[in-house]
Design a protein around this motif. Structure first.
Motif, PDB file in Angstrom:
ATOM      1  N   LEU A  17       0.825  -1.207   0.000  1.00  0.00           N
ATOM      2  CA  LEU A  17       0.000   0.000   0.000  1.00  0.00           C
ATOM      3  C   LEU A  17       0.861   1.259   0.000  1.00  0.00           C
ATOM      4  N   LEU A  18       1.903   1.272   0.794  1.00  0.00           N
ATOM      5  CA  LEU A  18       2.801   2.433   0.853  1.00  0.00           C
ATOM      6  C   LEU A  18       3.452   2.689  -0.506  1.00  0.00           C
ATOM      7  N   LEU A  19       3.910   1.635  -1.177  1.00  0.00           N
ATOM      8  CA  LEU A  19       4.509   1.793  -2.508  1.00  0.00           C
ATOM      9  C   LEU A  19       3.466   2.230  -3.539  1.00  0.00           C
ATOM     10  N   GLU A  20       2.236   1.745  -3.401  1.00  0.00           N
ATOM     11  CA  GLU A  20       1.172   2.170  -4.311  1.00  0.00           C
ATOM     12  C   GLU A  20       0.862   3.659  -4.129  1.00  0.00           C
ATOM     13  N   ILE A  21       0.866   4.131  -2.900  1.00  0.00           N
ATOM     14  CA  ILE A  21       0.588   5.539  -2.644  1.00  0.00           C
ATOM     15  C   ILE A  21       1.686   6.428  -3.213  1.00  0.00           C
ATOM     16  N   VAL A  22       2.931   6.057  -2.968  1.00  0.00           N
ATOM     17  CA  VAL A  22       4.062   6.863  -3.428  1.00  0.00           C
ATOM     18  C   VAL A  22       4.130   6.889  -4.959  1.00  0.00           C
ATOM     19  N   SER A  23       3.790   5.772  -5.594  1.00  0.00           N
ATOM     20  CA  SER A  23       3.904   5.691  -7.054  1.00  0.00           C
ATOM     21  C   SER A  23       2.599   6.016  -7.788  1.00  0.00           C
ATOM     22  N   ASP A  57      19.577   2.791  -8.123  1.00  0.00           N
ATOM     23  CA  ASP A  57      19.637   4.144  -7.563  1.00  0.00           C
ATOM     24  C   ASP A  57      19.006   5.155  -8.522  1.00  0.00           C
ATOM     25  N   GLU A  58      17.907   4.717  -9.157  1.00  0.00           N
ATOM     26  CA  GLU A  58      17.144   5.527 -10.122  1.00  0.00           C
ATOM     27  C   GLU A  58      15.684   5.537  -9.707  1.00  0.00           C
ATOM     28  N   ILE A  59      15.391   5.919  -8.505  1.00  0.00           N
ATOM     29  CA  ILE A  59      14.061   5.779  -7.934  1.00  0.00           C
ATOM     30  C   ILE A  59      13.047   6.802  -8.451  1.00  0.00           C
ATOM     31  N   GLN A  60      13.486   7.861  -9.082  1.00  0.00           N
ATOM     32  CA  GLN A  60      12.594   8.933  -9.541  1.00  0.00           C
ATOM     33  C   GLN A  60      11.455   8.451 -10.440  1.00  0.00           C
ATOM     34  N   PRO A  61      11.671   7.502 -11.380  1.00  0.00           N
ATOM     35  CA  PRO A  61      10.550   7.048 -12.211  1.00  0.00           C
ATOM     36  C   PRO A  61       9.422   6.376 -11.424  1.00  0.00           C
ATOM     37  N   LEU A  62       9.707   5.947 -10.206  1.00  0.00           N
ATOM     38  CA  LEU A  62       8.692   5.313  -9.372  1.00  0.00           C
ATOM     39  C   LEU A  62       7.765   6.338  -8.729  1.00  0.00           C
ATOM     40  N   ASN A  95       8.639  16.478  -5.274  1.00  0.00           N
ATOM     41  CA  ASN A  95       9.021  17.818  -4.875  1.00  0.00           C
ATOM     42  C   ASN A  95      10.407  17.724  -4.235  1.00  0.00           C
ATOM     43  N   PRO A  96      11.372  18.483  -4.726  1.00  0.00           N
ATOM     44  CA  PRO A  96      12.724  18.391  -4.162  1.00  0.00           C
ATOM     45  C   PRO A  96      12.774  18.582  -2.647  1.00  0.00           C
ATOM     46  N   SER A  97      11.887  19.369  -2.101  1.00  0.00           N
ATOM     47  CA  SER A  97      11.907  19.596  -0.657  1.00  0.00           C
ATOM     48  C   SER A  97      11.387  18.386   0.122  1.00  0.00           C
ATOM     49  N   CYS A  98      10.682  17.469  -0.574  1.00  0.00           N
ATOM     50  CA  CYS A  98      10.126  16.279   0.082  1.00  0.00           C
ATOM     51  C   CYS A  98      10.850  14.996  -0.301  1.00  0.00           C
ATOM     52  N   ASN A  99      11.887  15.087  -1.131  1.00  0.00           N
ATOM     53  CA  ASN A  99      12.550  13.887  -1.626  1.00  0.00           C
ATOM     54  C   ASN A  99      13.043  12.965  -0.523  1.00  0.00           C
ATOM     55  N   GLU A 100      13.569  13.523   0.541  1.00  0.00           N
ATOM     56  CA  GLU A 100      14.087  12.686   1.632  1.00  0.00           C
ATOM     57  C   GLU A 100      12.957  11.883   2.281  1.00  0.00           C
ATOM     58  N   ASP A 101      11.808  12.519   2.483  1.00  0.00           N
ATOM     59  CA  ASP A 101      10.660  11.828   3.074  1.00  0.00           C
ATOM     60  C   ASP A 101      10.105  10.767   2.127  1.00  0.00           C
ATOM     61  N   ILE A 102      10.060  11.078   0.838  1.00  0.00           N
ATOM     62  CA  ILE A 102       9.558  10.122  -0.148  1.00  0.00           C
ATOM     63  C   ILE A 102      10.491   8.916  -0.228  1.00  0.00           C
TER      64      ILE A 102
END
Length: 151
Positions: free
Chosen positions: A23-29, A56-61, A68-75
């Motif tokens: 569920l967490l991965l579904e929400i993020v993606s 180490d290419e997680i952005q497409p997910l 948002n660059p300011s939230c990248n660490e949380d994501i």
């Protein structure tokens, strides 16, 4: 569905942890695990997430709506927690108490995830029956119907 439940019918609180990770991965993606066919080598969203995590290419997910660059660490933290929750072996998954602690950033350093369950796509060979898998093993699913008639 956790691997131990799908394969052996065993259910525990760690099965719920697996489901929460999906569920967490579904929400993020913003993608469904059950209808994920973007990557020919992946069985599911879990396989796609694992492949991107290792490269180490997680952005497409990440869903562009929340990127948002300011939230990248949380994501990234959410993705890592999701991957920790979907570990193949139940003993390798955290408890829900630990997951809540991780999400609240109470746990500073998260352990690296191992490969999750259900990662590789199982493809059919061309021209073979839909019961035949790529390794040549066959599944015969017989069905018998019983009609009950009242007196």
């Amino acid at each position: 569905m956790s691997p131990e439940y799908a394969m052996q019918g065993l259910f525990s609180e760690k099965s719920d942890v697996f489901s929460f990770g999906v569920l967490l991965l579904e929400i993020v993606s913003r993608r469904k695990n059950t209808k994920f066919y973007e990557d020919a080598e992946s069985l599911s969203l879990l396989g796609f997430a694992w492949k991107l995590w290792n490269a180490d290419e997680i952005q497409p997910l990440i869903d562009p709506e929340i990127s948002n660059p300011s939230c990248n660490e949380d994501i990234m933290r959410c993705i890592q927690i999701g991957l920790l929750c979907v570990q193949e072996l139940a003993r390798d998954r955290p408890t829900m108490t630990a997951v809540v602690s991780m999400l609240n950033s109470e746990t500073a350093n998260l352990p690296p995830p191992n490969q999750p369950g259900f990662v590789q796509r199982q493809t059919l060979l061309d021209g073979e029956s839909s019961n035949m898998t790529s390794d040549g093993l066959c599944s015969i699913n017989n069905l018998s119907l019983t009609n009950l008639h009242g007196r």
